[in-house]
Design a protein around this motif. Sequence first.
Motif, PDB file in Angstrom:
ATOM      1  N   ILE A 192      32.833  30.436  42.156  1.00 52.81           N
ATOM      2  CA  ILE A 192      34.190  31.328  42.522  1.00 52.81           C
ATOM      3  C   ILE A 192      33.866  32.331  43.568  1.00 52.81           C
ATOM      4  O   ILE A 192      34.841  32.556  44.654  1.00 52.81           O
ATOM      5  CB  ILE A 192      34.667  31.996  41.124  1.00 52.81           C
ATOM      6  N   GLU A 193      32.831  33.251  43.495  1.00 54.10           N
ATOM      7  CA  GLU A 193      32.664  34.458  44.242  1.00 54.10           C
ATOM      8  C   GLU A 193      33.031  34.295  45.861  1.00 54.10           C
ATOM      9  O   GLU A 193      33.651  34.945  46.350  1.00 54.10           O
ATOM     10  CB  GLU A 193      31.579  35.230  43.799  1.00 54.10           C
ATOM     11  N   GLU A 227      29.791  30.004  36.645  1.00 55.40           N
ATOM     12  CA  GLU A 227      31.208  30.041  37.142  1.00 55.40           C
ATOM     13  C   GLU A 227      31.407  31.062  38.228  1.00 55.40           C
ATOM     14  O   GLU A 227      31.660  30.423  39.180  1.00 55.40           O
ATOM     15  CB  GLU A 227      31.908  29.933  35.925  1.00 55.40           C
ATOM     16  N   TRP A 228      30.803  31.980  38.140  1.00 59.65           N
ATOM     17  CA  TRP A 228      31.038  33.024  39.173  1.00 59.65           C
ATOM     18  C   TRP A 228      30.508  33.066  40.469  1.00 59.65           C
ATOM     19  O   TRP A 228      30.786  33.229  41.559  1.00 59.65           O
ATOM     20  CB  TRP A 228      30.655  34.488  38.590  1.00 59.65           C
ATOM     21  N   ARG A 258      34.931  40.916  39.993  1.00 56.53           N
ATOM     22  CA  ARG A 258      34.585  40.080  38.767  1.00 56.53           C
ATOM     23  C   ARG A 258      35.392  40.473  37.675  1.00 56.53           C
ATOM     24  O   ARG A 258      36.205  39.845  36.883  1.00 56.53           O
ATOM     25  CB  ARG A 258      33.005  40.032  38.464  1.00 56.53           C
ATOM     26  N   ASP A 259      35.232  41.914  37.379  1.00 55.90           N
ATOM     27  CA  ASP A 259      36.087  42.441  36.299  1.00 55.90           C
ATOM     28  C   ASP A 259      37.441  42.227  36.294  1.00 55.90           C
ATOM     29  O   ASP A 259      38.175  41.860  35.571  1.00 55.90           O
ATOM     30  CB  ASP A 259      36.008  43.936  36.123  1.00 55.90           C
ATOM     31  N   ASN A 263      38.495  38.678  35.857  1.00 57.37           N
ATOM     32  CA  ASN A 263      38.465  38.380  34.555  1.00 57.37           C
ATOM     33  C   ASN A 263      39.607  38.743  33.900  1.00 57.37           C
ATOM     34  O   ASN A 263      40.193  38.233  32.804  1.00 57.37           O
ATOM     35  CB  ASN A 263      37.194  38.867  33.695  1.00 57.37           C
ATOM     36  N   ASP A 320      35.398  35.468  29.254  1.00 54.74           N
ATOM     37  CA  ASP A 320      35.134  35.822  30.493  1.00 54.74           C
ATOM     38  C   ASP A 320      34.274  35.027  31.502  1.00 54.74           C
ATOM     39  O   ASP A 320      33.453  34.120  30.806  1.00 54.74           O
ATOM     40  CB  ASP A 320      34.346  37.230  30.675  1.00 54.74           C
ATOM     41  N   VAL A 321      34.385  34.915  32.728  1.00 54.10           N
ATOM     42  CA  VAL A 321      33.590  33.936  33.710  1.00 54.10           C
ATOM     43  C   VAL A 321      32.247  34.084  33.544  1.00 54.10           C
ATOM     44  O   VAL A 321      31.835  35.444  33.566  1.00 54.10           O
ATOM     45  CB  VAL A 321      34.069  34.315  35.135  1.00 54.10           C
ATOM     46  N   THR A 322      31.712  32.908  33.157  1.00 56.58           N
ATOM     47  CA  THR A 322      29.903  33.169  33.164  1.00 56.58           C
ATOM     48  C   THR A 322      29.210  33.141  34.456  1.00 56.58           C
ATOM     49  O   THR A 322      30.019  33.111  35.590  1.00 56.58           O
ATOM     50  CB  THR A 322      29.518  31.793  32.494  1.00 56.58           C
ATOM     51  N   ASP A 323      28.016  33.467  34.512  1.00 54.89           N
ATOM     52  CA  ASP A 323      27.236  33.823  35.581  1.00 54.89           C
ATOM     53  C   ASP A 323      27.254  32.540  36.468  1.00 54.89           C
ATOM     54  O   ASP A 323      27.599  32.751  37.910  1.00 54.89           O
ATOM     55  CB  ASP A 323      25.811  34.240  35.463  1.00 54.89           C
TER      56      ASP A 323
END
Length: 186
Positions: A14-15, A10-11, A31-32, A35, A5-8
């Motif tokens: 991306i967000e 990386e998020w 986020r879920d 992923n 899953d995308v790490t914090d």
Amino acid sequence: MARFDVTDAEWVLIEPHLPVAATGPLPRRVRDQFNGILWRFRTGSGWRDVPERYGPWGTVYSRFNGWAKAGVFQALMDALIAEAASRGQVGLEMVSVDSTIVRAHQDSAGLAVAGETLDALEQALTEEKGAPLAGQPPVLRVMRRRPHPTRTARTARTRRVRIAPPRGDAAGPARRLPGSADPEAD
């Protein structure tokens, strides 16, 4: 959080690039769902096989479909590449394209090109490579396919097998099948 899953960190990158509707409730599980989309393409599984921890598979698919049609993934890639370039972390030496990744269609070979166009293409290609035009062999060649033999020519080459009538041997006359006519009775 699952293994891939995308790490914090990386998020955080991306967000900001994922769209949120101007009206209505904010999606709680973006986020879920993101992923889940990554899981689906990483594993090559079908949408119905997306694990429940990412939400219902139908919701994950709907999110992907909407984002794909809106060009969100292309914009996200462009933004992430630009961010990496601004940090000096872009290295084109890691880019690799080979025949296991890119495949040409069977009809891509044998393009017919006019003479002037072919000369212009060869000149542009050799100038780009930095080699002198006169000293380099032609890069592009026009290939002509041999026509396939016609069906009649192929059938003429096949050997015809003739079935001989049964003969008698030393043990006795040839055996007849039941219901067949007796050739000596005529």
